[in-house]
Motif scaffolding. Structure first.
Motif, mmCIF file in Angstrom:
data_model
loop_
_atom_site.group_PDB
_atom_site.id
_atom_site.type_symbol
_atom_site.label_atom_id
_atom_site.label_comp_id
_atom_site.label_asym_id
_atom_site.label_seq_id
_atom_site.Cartn_x
_atom_site.Cartn_y
_atom_site.Cartn_z
ATOM 1 N N GLY A 36 3.130 8.063 -14.751
ATOM 2 C CA GLY A 36 4.074 6.951 -14.715
ATOM 3 C C GLY A 36 4.820 6.853 -16.032
ATOM 4 N N HIS A 38 5.273 7.048 -8.418
ATOM 5 C CA HIS A 38 4.835 8.445 -8.324
ATOM 6 C C HIS A 38 4.032 8.667 -7.043
ATOM 7 C CE1 HIS A 38 3.043 12.316 -9.106
ATOM 8 N NE2 HIS A 38 1.866 11.754 -8.862
ATOM 9 N N LYS A 39 3.073 7.801 -6.795
ATOM 10 C CA LYS A 39 2.220 7.947 -5.610
ATOM 11 C C LYS A 39 3.035 7.854 -4.318
ATOM 12 C CE LYS A 39 -1.878 6.068 -7.862
ATOM 13 N NZ LYS A 39 -2.790 4.901 -7.944
ATOM 14 N N VAL A 40 3.927 6.881 -4.250
ATOM 15 C CA VAL A 40 4.739 6.685 -3.048
ATOM 16 C C VAL A 40 5.694 7.859 -2.855
ATOM 17 C CG1 VAL A 40 6.544 5.245 -2.002
ATOM 18 C CG2 VAL A 40 4.521 4.172 -3.023
ATOM 19 N N PRO A 55 2.107 0.593 -14.613
ATOM 20 C CA PRO A 55 1.557 0.552 -13.251
ATOM 21 C C PRO A 55 2.609 0.693 -12.146
ATOM 22 C CG PRO A 55 0.634 -1.217 -14.588
ATOM 23 C CD PRO A 55 1.718 -0.566 -15.406
ATOM 24 N N ASP A 56 3.781 0.089 -12.330
ATOM 25 C CA ASP A 56 4.840 0.228 -11.320
ATOM 26 C C ASP A 56 5.303 1.674 -11.210
ATOM 27 O OD1 ASP A 56 4.716 -2.493 -10.900
ATOM 28 O OD2 ASP A 56 6.525 -2.946 -12.065
ATOM 29 N N HIS A 57 5.400 2.361 -12.347
ATOM 30 C CA HIS A 57 5.851 3.750 -12.354
ATOM 31 C C HIS A 57 4.802 4.672 -11.727
ATOM 32 C CE1 HIS A 57 8.701 2.874 -15.999
ATOM 33 N NE2 HIS A 57 8.890 2.060 -14.983
ATOM 34 N N ILE A 58 3.531 4.369 -11.973
ATOM 35 C CA ILE A 58 2.459 5.148 -11.343
ATOM 36 C C ILE A 58 2.515 4.975 -9.827
ATOM 37 C CG2 ILE A 58 -0.051 5.343 -11.096
ATOM 38 C CD1 ILE A 58 -0.209 4.583 -14.127
ATOM 39 N N GLN A 59 2.779 3.758 -9.377
ATOM 40 C CA GLN A 59 2.891 3.506 -7.935
ATOM 41 C C GLN A 59 4.101 4.244 -7.355
ATOM 42 O OE1 GLN A 59 0.714 2.303 -6.082
ATOM 43 N NE2 GLN A 59 1.557 1.260 -4.311
ATOM 44 N N PRO A 70 0.824 -1.213 0.000
ATOM 45 C CA PRO A 70 0.000 0.000 0.000
ATOM 46 C C PRO A 70 0.860 1.267 0.000
ATOM 47 C CG PRO A 70 -0.780 -1.569 1.643
ATOM 48 C CD PRO A 70 0.529 -2.097 1.109
ATOM 49 N N VAL A 71 0.361 2.301 -0.657
ATOM 50 C CA VAL A 71 1.092 3.563 -0.782
ATOM 51 C C VAL A 71 1.533 4.085 0.583
ATOM 52 C CG1 VAL A 71 0.881 6.000 -1.434
ATOM 53 C CG2 VAL A 71 0.040 4.220 -2.971
#
Length: 158
Positions: free
Chosen positions: A29, A40-42, A34-38, A2-3
């Motif tokens: 991302g 970014h969020k983190v 999807p990994d790159h978007i995550q 989770p973020v």
């Protein structure tokens, strides 16, 4: 993960190092991975939690990319990933980019690091973008990947 959990762990490191800057990916991302978007969020949340004043979002100049894709149109049959429609919402418009960094002197290291991503160079029915980049002559590779782009995002101040 989770973020909030990942961001909390990263924020601890940022505080420990008294980091003034963190790099992550742009909100898309890059090309929507999807990994790159995550990441970014983190990164965004971690910078906020730690009070790291600057977040640099790695991106590409979308306008330049679209021009290159139009020029590469004759290759689209060989490399379907060169379809400009794939990138209309990817990366960042030129006007929003705040940092352009010349990294041409690091092209050999950049090529070696890309080549280390073996799982990203094959598979599917067509040539993968990374494989196509790695097949380029050094001068063309240097021209294409010799600049890195970032968008500076201010975060909460310390």
């Amino acid at each position: 993960m989770p973020v909030e959990a990942a961001a909390s762990r990263l924020a601890d490191l940022l505080r420990e190092e008294e980091a003034d800057l963190l790099t992550g990916y742009d909100p898309a991302g890059g090309y929507g991975h999807p990994d790159h978007i995550q990441v970014h969020k983190v990164a965004t949340r971690a910078a906020e939690l730690a009070g790291t004043p600057i977040l640099l979002q790695a991106t590409m100049d979308r306008d330049r990319l679209m021009r290159l894709l139009r020029l590469a149109a004759p290759l689209r049959g060989l490399v379907p990933t060169l379809d400009p429609r794939t990138f209309t919402d990817a990366y960042t418009p030129q006007r929003a980019i705040t940092h352009r960094i010349d990294v041409r002197r690091y092209t050999a290291a950049k090529r070696a690091s890309m080549a280390a991503h073996v799982s990203q160079t094959g598979g599917g029915d067509s040539v993968r973008t990374l494989a196509a980049l790695l097949a380029l002559p050094t001068s063309a590779f240097r021209w294409l990947v010799g600049t890195e782009w970032y968008v500076r995002t201010p975060t909460t101040s310390r």
